[in-house]
Enzyme design. Sequence first.
Site, mmCIF file in Angstrom:
data_model
loop_
_atom_site.group_PDB
_atom_site.id
_atom_site.type_symbol
_atom_site.label_atom_id
_atom_site.label_comp_id
_atom_site.label_asym_id
_atom_site.label_seq_id
_atom_site.Cartn_x
_atom_site.Cartn_y
_atom_site.Cartn_z
ATOM 1 N N LYS A 20 0.815 -1.098 0.073
ATOM 2 C CA LYS A 20 0.227 0.060 0.003
ATOM 3 C C LYS A 20 0.941 1.352 0.007
ATOM 4 O O LYS A 20 2.188 1.240 0.285
ATOM 5 C CB LYS A 20 -0.984 -0.236 1.129
ATOM 6 C CG LYS A 20 -1.868 -1.244 1.294
ATOM 7 C CD LYS A 20 -2.718 -1.271 2.490
ATOM 8 C CE LYS A 20 -3.798 -2.586 2.407
ATOM 9 N NZ LYS A 20 -4.835 -2.484 3.666
ATOM 10 N N TYR A 60 -12.415 -2.902 -3.168
ATOM 11 C CA TYR A 60 -12.798 -2.981 -1.900
ATOM 12 C C TYR A 60 -14.373 -2.993 -1.964
ATOM 13 O O TYR A 60 -14.922 -2.361 -0.757
ATOM 14 C CB TYR A 60 -12.280 -1.650 -1.206
ATOM 15 C CG TYR A 60 -10.834 -1.969 -0.513
ATOM 16 C CD1 TYR A 60 -10.352 -3.279 0.215
ATOM 17 C CD2 TYR A 60 -9.733 -1.027 -0.757
ATOM 18 C CE1 TYR A 60 -9.150 -3.476 0.745
ATOM 19 C CE2 TYR A 60 -8.385 -1.448 -0.293
ATOM 20 C CZ TYR A 60 -8.193 -2.419 0.314
ATOM 21 O OH TYR A 60 -6.787 -2.847 0.651
ATOM 22 N N PHE A 68 -15.475 3.530 7.238
ATOM 23 C CA PHE A 68 -13.986 4.094 6.922
ATOM 24 C C PHE A 68 -13.649 3.860 5.586
ATOM 25 O O PHE A 68 -12.704 4.140 5.145
ATOM 26 C CB PHE A 68 -13.233 2.865 7.835
ATOM 27 C CG PHE A 68 -13.092 1.689 7.388
ATOM 28 C CD1 PHE A 68 -12.621 0.932 6.393
ATOM 29 C CD2 PHE A 68 -13.861 0.922 8.306
ATOM 30 C CE1 PHE A 68 -12.768 -0.313 6.026
ATOM 31 C CE2 PHE A 68 -13.997 -0.587 8.194
ATOM 32 C CZ PHE A 68 -13.513 -1.043 7.115
ATOM 33 N N ARG A 96 -1.456 -14.748 3.884
ATOM 34 C CA ARG A 96 -2.508 -14.094 4.906
ATOM 35 C C ARG A 96 -1.434 -14.273 6.281
ATOM 36 O O ARG A 96 -1.481 -13.414 6.950
ATOM 37 C CB ARG A 96 -3.562 -14.512 5.157
ATOM 38 C CG ARG A 96 -4.407 -14.342 3.741
ATOM 39 C CD ARG A 96 -5.005 -13.201 3.913
ATOM 40 N NE ARG A 96 -6.176 -13.070 4.817
ATOM 41 C CZ ARG A 96 -6.931 -11.877 5.009
ATOM 42 N NH1 ARG A 96 -6.823 -10.670 3.961
ATOM 43 N NH2 ARG A 96 -7.956 -11.640 5.842
ATOM 44 N N THR A 102 -5.242 -7.904 10.613
ATOM 45 C CA THR A 102 -5.681 -6.653 10.051
ATOM 46 C C THR A 102 -5.232 -5.479 10.799
ATOM 47 O O THR A 102 -4.413 -4.463 10.463
ATOM 48 C CB THR A 102 -7.124 -6.465 9.748
ATOM 49 O OG1 THR A 102 -7.493 -7.823 9.084
ATOM 50 C CG2 THR A 102 -7.330 -5.409 8.847
ATOM 51 N N ARG A 113 2.825 -7.070 9.107
ATOM 52 C CA ARG A 113 2.038 -5.970 9.875
ATOM 53 C C ARG A 113 2.732 -6.084 11.323
ATOM 54 O O ARG A 113 2.718 -5.018 11.887
ATOM 55 C CB ARG A 113 0.781 -6.150 9.654
ATOM 56 C CG ARG A 113 0.141 -5.882 8.640
ATOM 57 C CD ARG A 113 -1.378 -6.458 8.378
ATOM 58 N NE ARG A 113 -2.134 -5.947 7.121
ATOM 59 C CZ ARG A 113 -3.074 -6.664 6.822
ATOM 60 N NH1 ARG A 113 -3.637 -7.355 7.364
ATOM 61 N NH2 ARG A 113 -3.765 -6.178 5.655
ATOM 62 N N ASN A 123 -1.771 -0.173 7.264
ATOM 63 C CA ASN A 123 -1.396 -1.720 7.396
ATOM 64 C C ASN A 123 -0.334 -2.154 6.674
ATOM 65 O O ASN A 123 -0.053 -3.478 6.289
ATOM 66 C CB ASN A 123 -2.348 -2.543 8.154
ATOM 67 C CG ASN A 123 -3.381 -2.765 7.022
ATOM 68 O OD1 ASN A 123 -3.305 -2.160 5.963
ATOM 69 N ND2 ASN A 123 -4.451 -3.494 7.571
ATOM 70 N N HIS A 126 -1.629 -5.613 1.353
ATOM 71 C CA HIS A 126 -2.930 -6.130 1.227
ATOM 72 C C HIS A 126 -2.474 -7.747 0.742
ATOM 73 O O HIS A 126 -1.704 -7.919 0.131
ATOM 74 C CB HIS A 126 -3.778 -5.520 -0.071
ATOM 75 C CG HIS A 126 -4.959 -6.487 -0.476
ATOM 76 N ND1 HIS A 126 -5.972 -6.660 0.065
ATOM 77 C CD2 HIS A 126 -4.778 -7.366 -1.641
ATOM 78 C CE1 HIS A 126 -6.895 -7.658 -0.694
ATOM 79 N NE2 HIS A 126 -6.078 -7.919 -1.477
ATOM 80 N N GLU A 137 -8.760 -10.571 -8.045
ATOM 81 C CA GLU A 137 -8.058 -9.386 -7.588
ATOM 82 C C GLU A 137 -7.059 -9.330 -8.674
ATOM 83 O O GLU A 137 -6.542 -8.360 -9.409
ATOM 84 C CB GLU A 137 -7.474 -9.574 -6.312
ATOM 85 C CG GLU A 137 -8.425 -9.271 -5.119
ATOM 86 C CD GLU A 137 -8.327 -9.398 -4.096
ATOM 87 O OE1 GLU A 137 -7.138 -9.647 -3.786
ATOM 88 O OE2 GLU A 137 -9.355 -9.168 -3.228
#
Length: 160
Positions: A20, A60, A68, A96, A102, A113, A123, A126, A137
């Site tokens: 990100k 998203y 948010f 993951r 998260t 993270r 964070n 993704h 995706e």
Amino acid sequence: VFLPRLVASMEVEETYIMIKPDGVQRGLVGEIISRFEKKGFKLTGLKLFQCPTELAQEHYKDLQSKPFFPKLINYITSGPVVCMAWEGVGVVASARKLIGATNPLNAEPGTIRGDLAVQTGRNVVHGSDSPENGKREIALWFKEGELCDWTPVQEPWVKE
Ligand code: IDP
Ligand code: MG
């Protein structure tokens, strides 16, 4: 060349991993990519990309009713992201785990993270949450011709 898509009777999966804008701005691109490389997964797509608002909203879309959501779209479009496609047996769930929870304060030390972030809204990375979303995706973020089908020389040293 025909390459078997089944390894030890487990499906080869694809996942979409994205660094990100905070990860790019903080100079964490090399650090984050190297965690997936060292694990032994295969990189099949990679680009630095300024994400348009509509693409962030589509990516998203499941979160569009969340309070948010507008901030999330601002965050993801606030600077370049690094888009990646990774392939391997069990890569979706494994990525993951490498990424961590998260909320980075709940993420275990040793995860990306857990080691590199403190807030849910910053964070740094993704990862797709299912093989179906991995495919969805990758198709969303990459155009045809941007992905490479190749065989790493290390493959027999990663898979028996
Ligand atoms: P994930 O990235 O771990 O899969 P999701 O629940 O799918 O988490 O949420 C997607 C992204 O939306 C998160 O990574 C985070 O950037 C953002 N997000 C989720 N929940 C919140 C929140 O409560 N406040 C701010 N941002 C959030
Ligand atoms: Mg998610």
